[in-house]
Design a protein around this motif. Sequence first.
Motif, PDB file in Angstrom:
ATOM      1  N   VAL A 213      17.514  39.099  -7.280  1.00 10.06           N
ATOM      2  CA  VAL A 213      19.051  38.521  -7.171  1.00 10.06           C
ATOM      3  C   VAL A 213      19.031  36.955  -7.156  1.00 10.06           C
ATOM      4  N   GLU A 214      17.991  36.244  -6.630  1.00  9.12           N
ATOM      5  CA  GLU A 214      17.757  34.655  -6.560  1.00  9.12           C
ATOM      6  C   GLU A 214      17.728  34.213  -7.902  1.00  9.12           C
ATOM      7  N   PHE A 215      16.712  34.801  -8.811  1.00 13.62           N
ATOM      8  CA  PHE A 215      16.547  34.263 -10.185  1.00 13.62           C
ATOM      9  C   PHE A 215      17.239  35.022 -11.202  1.00 13.62           C
ATOM     10  N   GLY A 216      18.379  35.766 -10.815  1.00 13.97           N
ATOM     11  CA  GLY A 216      19.320  36.472 -11.804  1.00 13.97           C
ATOM     12  C   GLY A 216      18.693  37.504 -12.694  1.00 13.97           C
ATOM     13  N   ASP A 217      17.736  38.372 -12.272  1.00 13.89           N
ATOM     14  CA  ASP A 217      17.199  39.336 -13.122  1.00 13.89           C
ATOM     15  C   ASP A 217      17.296  40.710 -12.388  1.00 13.89           C
ATOM     16  N   ARG A 218      18.354  41.363 -12.826  1.00 11.46           N
ATOM     17  CA  ARG A 218      18.664  42.519 -11.993  1.00 11.46           C
ATOM     18  C   ARG A 218      17.520  43.705 -12.332  1.00 11.46           C
ATOM     19  N   LEU A 219      16.810  43.436 -13.389  1.00 13.33           N
ATOM     20  CA  LEU A 219      15.709  44.461 -13.597  1.00 13.33           C
ATOM     21  C   LEU A 219      14.267  44.106 -13.035  1.00 13.33           C
ATOM     22  N   PHE A 221      12.790  44.353 -10.349  1.00 14.19           N
ATOM     23  CA  PHE A 221      11.769  45.156  -9.351  1.00 14.19           C
ATOM     24  C   PHE A 221      11.316  46.249 -10.434  1.00 14.19           C
ATOM     25  N   GLY A 222      11.699  46.758 -11.275  1.00 12.98           N
ATOM     26  CA  GLY A 222      11.218  47.464 -11.935  1.00 12.98           C
ATOM     27  C   GLY A 222      10.117  47.035 -13.072  1.00 12.98           C
ATOM     28  N   LYS A 223      10.309  45.750 -13.444  1.00 12.87           N
ATOM     29  CA  LYS A 223       9.403  44.755 -14.086  1.00 12.87           C
ATOM     30  C   LYS A 223       8.312  44.705 -13.374  1.00 12.87           C
ATOM     31  N   LEU A 224       8.308  44.196 -12.032  1.00 13.88           N
ATOM     32  CA  LEU A 224       7.294  44.000 -11.301  1.00 13.88           C
ATOM     33  C   LEU A 224       6.494  45.084 -11.079  1.00 13.88           C
ATOM     34  N   LEU A 225       7.052  46.352 -10.616  1.00 16.22           N
ATOM     35  CA  LEU A 225       6.214  47.680 -10.803  1.00 16.22           C
ATOM     36  C   LEU A 225       5.521  47.936 -12.016  1.00 16.22           C
ATOM     37  N   ARG A 226       5.924  47.660 -13.207  1.00 19.05           N
ATOM     38  CA  ARG A 226       5.316  47.752 -14.331  1.00 19.05           C
ATOM     39  C   ARG A 226       4.006  47.082 -14.216  1.00 19.05           C
ATOM     40  N   ALA A 227       4.106  45.584 -14.034  1.00 16.56           N
ATOM     41  CA  ALA A 227       3.315  44.671 -13.947  1.00 16.56           C
ATOM     42  C   ALA A 227       2.015  44.931 -12.907  1.00 16.56           C
ATOM     43  N   CYS A 228       2.465  45.644 -12.011  1.00 14.22           N
ATOM     44  CA  CYS A 228       1.332  45.902 -10.955  1.00 14.22           C
ATOM     45  C   CYS A 228       0.536  47.099 -11.882  1.00 14.22           C
ATOM     46  N   GLY A 229       0.950  47.644 -12.803  1.00 15.61           N
ATOM     47  CA  GLY A 229       0.114  48.626 -13.633  1.00 15.61           C
ATOM     48  C   GLY A 229      -0.953  48.107 -14.153  1.00 15.61           C
ATOM     49  N   SER A 230      -0.931  46.837 -14.548  1.00 16.50           N
ATOM     50  CA  SER A 230      -1.878  45.960 -15.185  1.00 16.50           C
ATOM     51  C   SER A 230      -2.976  45.384 -14.451  1.00 16.50           C
TER      52      SER A 230
END
Length: 496
Positions: A213-219, A221-230
């Motif tokens: 919310v602070e840096f304007g990307d509503r998606l 958290f989902g991106k963060l989960l995917r990044a953890c997969g790498s």
Amino acid sequence: MTVTQESARTYEVRTYGCQMNVHDSERLSGLLEDAGYVPAPEGEAADVVVFNTCAVRENADNRLYGNLGHLRPVKAAKPGMQIAVGGCLAQKDQGEIVRKAPWVDVVFGTHNIGSLPVLLERARIQGEAQVELKESLEVFPSTLPTKRESPYAAWVSVSVGCNNTCTFCIVPSLRGKEKDRRPGDVLAEVQALVDLGVLEVTLLGQNVNTYGVEFGDRLAFGKLLRACGSVEGLERVRFTSPHPAAFTDDVIAAMAETPNVMHQLHMPLQSGSSRLLKEMRRSYRKERYLGIIERVRAAMPDAAISTDIIVGFPGETEEDFQETLDVVRQSRFANAFTFQYSIRPGTPAATMPGQVPKEVVQERYERLVALQEEISWEENKKQVGRTLEVLVAEGEGRKDEVTHRMSGRAPDNRLVHFTVGEDTPRPGDMVTVEVTYAAPHHLVADGQPLALRRTRAGDAWQARREAPAAPGVLLGMPTRGRPAPTPAPAGACSAH
């Protein structure tokens, strides 16, 4: 302020409440050890006792002041002993604490935990209590040194604070507005933890799915989960707690499509009555909640879903309560953290009409618990005969010594007690077992383990075991945090 090794003082941190507080206590321990303090030997009174408090439950105040009262004669008999009180209750009561318990030396809030060592030193030099509370966050807590107790599992904060206005909850006024960390900082911490042998991380926030919310990307958290997969070597990723109003399908997809994100979800319900949800300012209704559960199960049929439920919110009728029971039946929760509503001064709900009599709340609570116990047992029975890979844990099974078993967590976070084979696993190792018995709150695997996989986390646990002078790991930015051995009894806070 640094304590010299020759004059090293001992400390003890006592923690109450949610995972946020558990993680904050790791930071408090890290700050004290960074300043030269050492853990108090078991059974000995510490030179410094720190209470990290919670303000969510009704008995929080009584519990704190009762414990402070018990320490008063201990302090009187131990010259130089200091007592500090921090956390949500300290942020709420502020100077009232030293008025009620004038033998307390330091009071600090949720926004300035990094001040603790300096405040202790100032109180010692000036000979009077130090009360310092900030209205907003000074430094994001993850920049502070932190002592982690577990080599195999870790908390990683993605945000602090909360922007919701639930009428029963005092947390936003005590922890402030949501502050998000940048994804790169979060991933750097995850990588640093994995480099140390950690196999499992839990992404932590008051409301993780509004992350970004602070840096304007509503998606985000989902991106963060995917990044953890790498992150190579990271075997399990969990998160807590989301809010149904902001939970989006891209997060469900990320959970389903990222192999190391576990099919486990803690989704607070609070009430199955849409009328009460509106009174609670929960920003979703029963239909939306059930829709989320349906979509999660469609994407991940094996998902274990848990929840928080409040019984007896002001104005709750028997019809409202029956709606909650209906949602529980439809949702088939693996487990639920259930709470009897209690008035928290300073919240809108505290002055609402229709406060439900205690005896009515108790009777409804018992019915809810009985229903959920039945469902949990039925769901656990479906696990019998399944083969599970269990992350061996330390201190999970209270009866392990008597039963000659060890314990750990399945991928969906169910607790599994298993028989030890010829080779004894270490906490952090992985054991493959077949479930032979189910109880409402745990599974049992009494046959010979099918496989034992020794891991870097197990190696790290063994290395620490062989170095008793260093029972924890003290690290600065960015390596810190770990989950408690068992979930705290409120999700990330019963407020979510």
